[in-house]
Motif scaffolding. Sequence first.
Motif, PDB file in Angstrom:
ATOM      1  N   UNK A   1       0.826  -1.206   0.000  1.00 25.84           N
ATOM      2  CA  UNK A   1       0.000   0.000   0.000  1.00 25.84           C
ATOM      3  C   UNK A   1       0.863   1.259   0.000  1.00 25.84           C
ATOM      4  N   UNK A   2       1.971   1.216   0.719  1.00 22.94           N
ATOM      5  CA  UNK A   2       2.895   2.358   0.709  1.00 22.94           C
ATOM      6  C   UNK A   2       3.439   2.590  -0.695  1.00 22.94           C
ATOM      7  N   UNK A   3       3.777   1.496  -1.371  1.00 22.24           N
ATOM      8  CA  UNK A   3       4.282   1.610  -2.736  1.00 22.24           C
ATOM      9  C   UNK A   3       3.208   2.164  -3.662  1.00 22.24           C
ATOM     10  N   UNK A   4       1.965   1.732  -3.459  1.00 21.71           N
ATOM     11  CA  UNK A   4       0.855   2.209  -4.276  1.00 21.71           C
ATOM     12  C   UNK A   4       0.656   3.718  -4.102  1.00 21.71           C
ATOM     13  N   UNK A   5       0.790   4.198  -2.870  1.00 22.33           N
ATOM     14  CA  UNK A   5       0.601   5.625  -2.590  1.00 22.33           C
ATOM     15  C   UNK A   5       1.825   6.458  -2.939  1.00 22.33           C
ATOM     16  N   UNK A   6       2.940   5.782  -3.283  1.00 27.39           N
ATOM     17  CA  UNK A   6       4.126   6.549  -3.688  1.00 27.39           C
ATOM     18  C   UNK A   6       3.922   7.213  -5.053  1.00 27.39           C
ATOM     19  N   UNK A   7       2.974   6.691  -5.838  1.00 29.46           N
ATOM     20  CA  UNK A   7       2.703   7.287  -7.153  1.00 29.46           C
ATOM     21  C   UNK A   7       2.149   8.701  -7.018  1.00 29.46           C
ATOM     22  N   UNK A   8       1.030   8.908  -6.286  1.00 34.51           N
ATOM     23  CA  UNK A   8       0.571  10.293  -6.125  1.00 34.51           C
ATOM     24  C   UNK A   8       1.548  11.149  -5.332  1.00 34.51           C
ATOM     25  N   UNK A   9       2.326  10.525  -4.414  1.00 36.21           N
ATOM     26  CA  UNK A   9       3.331  11.299  -3.671  1.00 36.21           C
ATOM     27  C   UNK A   9       4.339  11.922  -4.614  1.00 36.21           C
ATOM     28  N   UNK A  10       4.821  11.133  -5.563  1.00 38.06           N
ATOM     29  CA  UNK A  10       5.785  11.624  -6.537  1.00 38.06           C
ATOM     30  C   UNK A  10       5.181  12.718  -7.403  1.00 38.06           C
ATOM     31  N   UNK A  11       3.946  12.502  -7.839  1.00 38.65           N
ATOM     32  CA  UNK A  11       3.288  13.475  -8.723  1.00 38.65           C
ATOM     33  C   UNK A  11       2.990  14.766  -7.976  1.00 38.65           C
ATOM     34  N   UNK A  12       2.500  14.656  -6.734  1.00 40.38           N
ATOM     35  CA  UNK A  12       2.209  15.855  -5.946  1.00 40.38           C
ATOM     36  C   UNK A  12       3.489  16.627  -5.608  1.00 40.38           C
ATOM     37  N   UNK A  13       4.576  15.906  -5.349  1.00 44.44           N
ATOM     38  CA  UNK A  13       5.843  16.581  -5.076  1.00 44.44           C
ATOM     39  C   UNK A  13       6.283  17.395  -6.282  1.00 44.44           C
ATOM     40  N   UNK A  14       6.138  16.820  -7.481  1.00 47.66           N
ATOM     41  CA  UNK A  14       6.460  17.549  -8.704  1.00 47.66           C
ATOM     42  C   UNK A  14       5.549  18.759  -8.863  1.00 47.66           C
ATOM     43  N   UNK A  15       4.259  18.571  -8.591  1.00 43.30           N
ATOM     44  CA  UNK A  15       3.302  19.671  -8.720  1.00 43.30           C
ATOM     45  C   UNK A  15       3.648  20.820  -7.772  1.00 43.30           C
ATOM     46  N   UNK A  16       3.928  20.511  -6.514  1.00 47.73           N
ATOM     47  CA  UNK A  16       4.226  21.556  -5.536  1.00 47.73           C
ATOM     48  C   UNK A  16       5.495  22.320  -5.886  1.00 47.73           C
ATOM     49  N   UNK A  17       6.488  21.610  -6.403  1.00 47.41           N
ATOM     50  CA  UNK A  17       7.709  22.299  -6.826  1.00 47.41           C
ATOM     51  C   UNK A  17       7.454  23.173  -8.053  1.00 47.41           C
ATOM     52  N   UNK A  18       6.576  22.717  -8.962  1.00 45.40           N
ATOM     53  CA  UNK A  18       6.235  23.506 -10.133  1.00 45.40           C
ATOM     54  C   UNK A  18       5.505  24.795  -9.755  1.00 45.40           C
ATOM     55  N   UNK A  19       4.745  24.758  -8.649  1.00 46.49           N
ATOM     56  CA  UNK A  19       4.065  25.965  -8.178  1.00 46.49           C
ATOM     57  C   UNK A  19       5.076  27.042  -7.799  1.00 46.49           C
TER      58      UNK A  19
END
Length: 363
Positions: free
Chosen positions: A112-130
């Motif tokens: 489950x942690x691995x499954x949730x690492x996908x949105x974690x990676x995407x959200x981290x990219x999004x927040x840095x892009x902001x």
Amino acid sequence: MVRWEERRGTVGGSGPAVLAPSAGTMSPPKENVSLPFKLYCLTVMTLVAATYTVALRYTRTVETELYFSTTAVCITEVIKLFLSVGILANETGSLARLITSLKENVFGSPTELLKLSVPSLVYALQNNMAFVALSNLDAAVYQVTYQLKIPCTALCTVLMLNRTLSKLQWFSVFMLCGGVTLVQWKPAQATKVQVEQNPWLGFGAIAVAVLCSGFAGVYFEKVLKSSDTSLWVRNIQMYLSGIVVTLFGVYMSDGAQVLEKGFFYGYTYYVCFVIFLASVGGLYTSVVVKYTDNIMKGFSAAAAIVLSTVASVILFGLQITVTFSLGALLVCISIYLYGLPRQDTTKIQPSETKSSKERLATV
């Protein structure tokens, strides 16, 4: 089962991501509350969206010693993790139940942690892009352009969750895109900002951010719908992965400078305020949002755009153009139309009735 949808600070804002029950699902009925309290909710939602954007822009253009945005994103994830653990502790009711829940659902579930690492990676990219976007675009221009997250999320829900949208919603989506195009056609300029800016880089960063927002929000919703696991357990799983991802981002992007100058280099009270808004603002809004309807949230989005524009004129010397004004107006109208009540358009349709391509072709 309750369905959840992404809410970013406010519906029209650019704040942190939270999840709340979406319309048309088995959610708790709205309580009868007074008009002053609803206005209070509307004010809070609006101020969170507008203040976060303007404050972040201020810290990226006015501060003499520029802080590392990657460290700010990392700290935000840490604070949200602690807040989620605290809320889960209140939800479970005792320390023993909290520890049991964490052992079973977090530390005992590496899949489950691995499954949730996908949105974690995407959200981290999004927040840095902001941070990249607000380093190169005015807060008002950013606030308007960021509304492209609405059509991006709509497209992801159609393709990934087999949902349908009404014709009015699709019309509002295209109107919103037209408004953003007008805003970017001849971007308003800020005369008081002395730092070097690249508007095309800023717009590219927003494009990446809205794509990340749409995909990660729908992916997270799909994960939530796949089991009865608590929302806060899922948040903890995601934030744990997010801390690892953002720390790796700090190392890759600013590792040498962070070792030389320190993790908190350039931090001021304003920077801490931005991190506070990013961490707490969205969680607070998720509690407040149940007392409002889509029309109020549409007004909140429009008001946030207006407030960001006024603040940009005062703080950054933004020069308003005709195309910006017309584009912002179209965006505000489209947000209102998108949120109008509709008849069961958010229900998930059986995948065998129509394919995603067929639904898109009939629009």
